[in-house]
Motif scaffolding. Sequence first.
Motif, PDB file in Angstrom:
ATOM      1  N   PRO A 207       0.819  -1.213   0.000  1.00  0.00           N
ATOM      2  CA  PRO A 207       0.000   0.000   0.000  1.00  0.00           C
ATOM      3  C   PRO A 207       0.854   1.266   0.000  1.00  0.00           C
ATOM      4  N   VAL A 208       2.037   1.182   0.578  1.00  0.00           N
ATOM      5  CA  VAL A 208       2.943   2.339   0.621  1.00  0.00           C
ATOM      6  C   VAL A 208       3.332   2.767  -0.789  1.00  0.00           C
ATOM      7  N   LEU A 209       3.800   1.802  -1.589  1.00  0.00           N
ATOM      8  CA  LEU A 209       4.222   2.118  -2.953  1.00  0.00           C
ATOM      9  C   LEU A 209       3.042   2.471  -3.845  1.00  0.00           C
ATOM     10  N   LYS A 210       1.927   1.780  -3.653  1.00  0.00           N
ATOM     11  CA  LYS A 210       0.738   2.076  -4.447  1.00  0.00           C
ATOM     12  C   LYS A 210       0.279   3.509  -4.224  1.00  0.00           C
ATOM     13  N   LYS A 211       0.305   3.947  -2.960  1.00  0.00           N
ATOM     14  CA  LYS A 211      -0.109   5.313  -2.632  1.00  0.00           C
ATOM     15  C   LYS A 211       0.835   6.337  -3.256  1.00  0.00           C
ATOM     16  N   LEU A 212       2.140   6.068  -3.185  1.00  0.00           N
ATOM     17  CA  LEU A 212       3.104   6.981  -3.793  1.00  0.00           C
ATOM     18  C   LEU A 212       2.881   7.084  -5.300  1.00  0.00           C
ATOM     19  N   GLU A 213       2.525   5.954  -5.927  1.00  0.00           N
ATOM     20  CA  GLU A 213       2.271   5.982  -7.367  1.00  0.00           C
ATOM     21  C   GLU A 213       0.989   6.744  -7.670  1.00  0.00           C
ATOM     22  N   GLU A 214      -0.036   6.532  -6.872  1.00  0.00           N
ATOM     23  CA  GLU A 214      -1.293   7.251  -7.071  1.00  0.00           C
ATOM     24  C   GLU A 214      -1.108   8.752  -6.910  1.00  0.00           C
ATOM     25  N   GLU A 215      -0.186   9.145  -6.044  1.00  0.00           N
ATOM     26  CA  GLU A 215       0.124  10.564  -5.842  1.00  0.00           C
ATOM     27  C   GLU A 215       1.095  11.090  -6.888  1.00  0.00           C
ATOM     28  N   LYS A 216       1.475  10.208  -7.837  1.00  0.00           N
ATOM     29  CA  LYS A 216       2.382  10.550  -8.941  1.00  0.00           C
ATOM     30  C   LYS A 216       3.774  10.952  -8.453  1.00  0.00           C
ATOM     31  N   LYS A 217       4.148  10.467  -7.290  1.00  0.00           N
ATOM     32  CA  LYS A 217       5.492  10.719  -6.778  1.00  0.00           C
ATOM     33  C   LYS A 217       6.487   9.698  -7.309  1.00  0.00           C
ATOM     34  N   ILE A 218       5.980   8.529  -7.671  1.00  0.00           N
ATOM     35  CA  ILE A 218       6.821   7.497  -8.266  1.00  0.00           C
ATOM     36  C   ILE A 218       6.057   6.836  -9.409  1.00  0.00           C
ATOM     37  N   LYS A 219       6.771   6.036 -10.196  1.00  0.00           N
ATOM     38  CA  LYS A 219       6.149   5.131 -11.158  1.00  0.00           C
ATOM     39  C   LYS A 219       6.691   3.733 -10.904  1.00  0.00           C
ATOM     40  N   ILE A 220       5.846   2.743 -11.116  1.00  0.00           N
ATOM     41  CA  ILE A 220       6.244   1.342 -11.039  1.00  0.00           C
ATOM     42  C   ILE A 220       6.096   0.777 -12.444  1.00  0.00           C
ATOM     43  N   VAL A 221       7.199   0.410 -13.072  1.00  0.00           N
ATOM     44  CA  VAL A 221       7.161  -0.009 -14.469  1.00  0.00           C
ATOM     45  C   VAL A 221       7.941  -1.303 -14.653  1.00  0.00           C
ATOM     46  N   GLY A 222       7.703  -1.935 -15.788  1.00  0.00           N
ATOM     47  CA  GLY A 222       8.400  -3.161 -16.128  1.00  0.00           C
ATOM     48  C   GLY A 222       9.402  -2.935 -17.246  1.00  0.00           C
ATOM     49  N   SER A 223      10.244  -3.933 -17.461  1.00  0.00           N
ATOM     50  CA  SER A 223      11.205  -3.856 -18.560  1.00  0.00           C
ATOM     51  C   SER A 223      11.714  -5.245 -18.896  1.00  0.00           C
ATOM     52  N   MET A 224      12.197  -5.388 -20.113  1.00  0.00           N
ATOM     53  CA  MET A 224      12.825  -6.632 -20.556  1.00  0.00           C
ATOM     54  C   MET A 224      14.172  -6.308 -21.185  1.00  0.00           C
ATOM     55  N   TYR A 225      15.204  -6.979 -20.702  1.00  0.00           N
ATOM     56  CA  TYR A 225      16.542  -6.837 -21.274  1.00  0.00           C
ATOM     57  C   TYR A 225      16.769  -7.975 -22.257  1.00  0.00           C
ATOM     58  N   HIS A 226      17.169  -7.611 -23.482  1.00  0.00           N
ATOM     59  CA  HIS A 226      17.393  -8.599 -24.536  1.00  0.00           C
ATOM     60  C   HIS A 226      18.870  -8.964 -24.589  1.00  0.00           C
ATOM     61  N   LEU A 227      19.182 -10.224 -24.272  1.00  0.00           N
ATOM     62  CA  LEU A 227      20.574 -10.651 -24.268  1.00  0.00           C
ATOM     63  C   LEU A 227      21.212 -10.460 -25.638  1.00  0.00           C
ATOM     64  N   VAL A 228      20.443 -10.684 -26.688  1.00  0.00           N
ATOM     65  CA  VAL A 228      20.937 -10.438 -28.044  1.00  0.00           C
ATOM     66  C   VAL A 228      20.595  -8.996 -28.415  1.00  0.00           C
ATOM     67  N   GLY A 229      21.576  -8.199 -28.640  1.00  0.00           N
ATOM     68  CA  GLY A 229      21.361  -6.804 -29.013  1.00  0.00           C
ATOM     69  C   GLY A 229      21.511  -5.845 -27.840  1.00  0.00           C
ATOM     70  N   GLY A 230      21.149  -6.281 -26.635  1.00  0.00           N
ATOM     71  CA  GLY A 230      21.381  -5.470 -25.445  1.00  0.00           C
ATOM     72  C   GLY A 230      20.341  -4.418 -25.130  1.00  0.00           C
ATOM     73  N   LYS A 231      19.213  -4.428 -25.843  1.00  0.00           N
ATOM     74  CA  LYS A 231      18.220  -3.382 -25.590  1.00  0.00           C
ATOM     75  C   LYS A 231      17.402  -3.682 -24.352  1.00  0.00           C
ATOM     76  N   VAL A 232      17.098  -2.600 -23.598  1.00  0.00           N
ATOM     77  CA  VAL A 232      16.186  -2.699 -22.478  1.00  0.00           C
ATOM     78  C   VAL A 232      14.886  -2.013 -22.903  1.00  0.00           C
ATOM     79  N   ASP A 233      13.828  -2.794 -23.054  1.00  0.00           N
ATOM     80  CA  ASP A 233      12.513  -2.232 -23.355  1.00  0.00           C
ATOM     81  C   ASP A 233      11.813  -1.918 -22.040  1.00  0.00           C
ATOM     82  N   ILE A 234      11.487  -0.652 -21.825  1.00  0.00           N
ATOM     83  CA  ILE A 234      10.791  -0.230 -20.611  1.00  0.00           C
ATOM     84  C   ILE A 234       9.326   0.026 -20.965  1.00  0.00           C
TER      85      ILE A 234
END
Length: 246
Positions: A216-243
């Motif tokens: 609930p702590v992190l959810k509240k901070l995100e709802e207040e737009k103080k933080i973002k919680i996002v995902g990403s994938m790092y591609h071993l071939v090529g090295g790109k991080v898709d956020i």
Amino acid sequence: MGKDKPYQPSRRVILKHALAISALSVTGLTGLTVPSIAFAASLSKEQRDAMTPDSVIEHFRQGNLRFRENRPTKHDYLAQKRSSAAGQYPAAVILSCIDSRAPAEIVLDAGIGETFNARVAGNISNRDILGSMEFACAVAGAKLVLVMGHTSCGAVRGAIDNAELGNLTGLLDEIKPAIEKTEYSGERKGSNYDFVDAVARKNVELTVGNIRENSPVLKKLEEEKKIKIVGSMYHLVGGKVDIFEV
């Protein structure tokens, strides 16, 4: 400026340079000689507090671009160590896999004092990691929670193949909900790395959801737009991080 006092640009100046260089690359103006620049100090509180969650994301995207183009920032790690000894002001907390091929700080071209880092096989969340993330954001002021999965993940493959080994068995059980929820029409086996990668991404998405649900702590901070919680994938071939946002 005398030779005994070389110019060391701030991180904001470096970010502006990186954005400009990226724009030139996009427009096709390649072959340019880029001057060597160094991060002579870790992030200050003023610099970190001036960043938004979106600007942290862009900062990492530019860092990953530098990594992929083999022009990483010339970090002065000793200076960063000294400047952060009395206090730290990281911009993000990263939850990533223990895989030796996916070191988050390196692939995002980050320095000492820039990120909090948690690593566990399969980048899953638990109570201890959530508590660490809450400290990073609610106490220390980080602006971003970044969950980073990667391609060809051995933990994901082990979960698909029902691997069993001591405490690892229970850890892989935490990944299995992603297998069931992954929509995939091909062969659903650990030997099929396209399926492994699809499950790995779904696992990232579920981990982001679990963070919101169980903190609930992190959810509240995100709802207040103080933080973002996002995902990403790092591609071993090529090295790109898709956020991506979930």
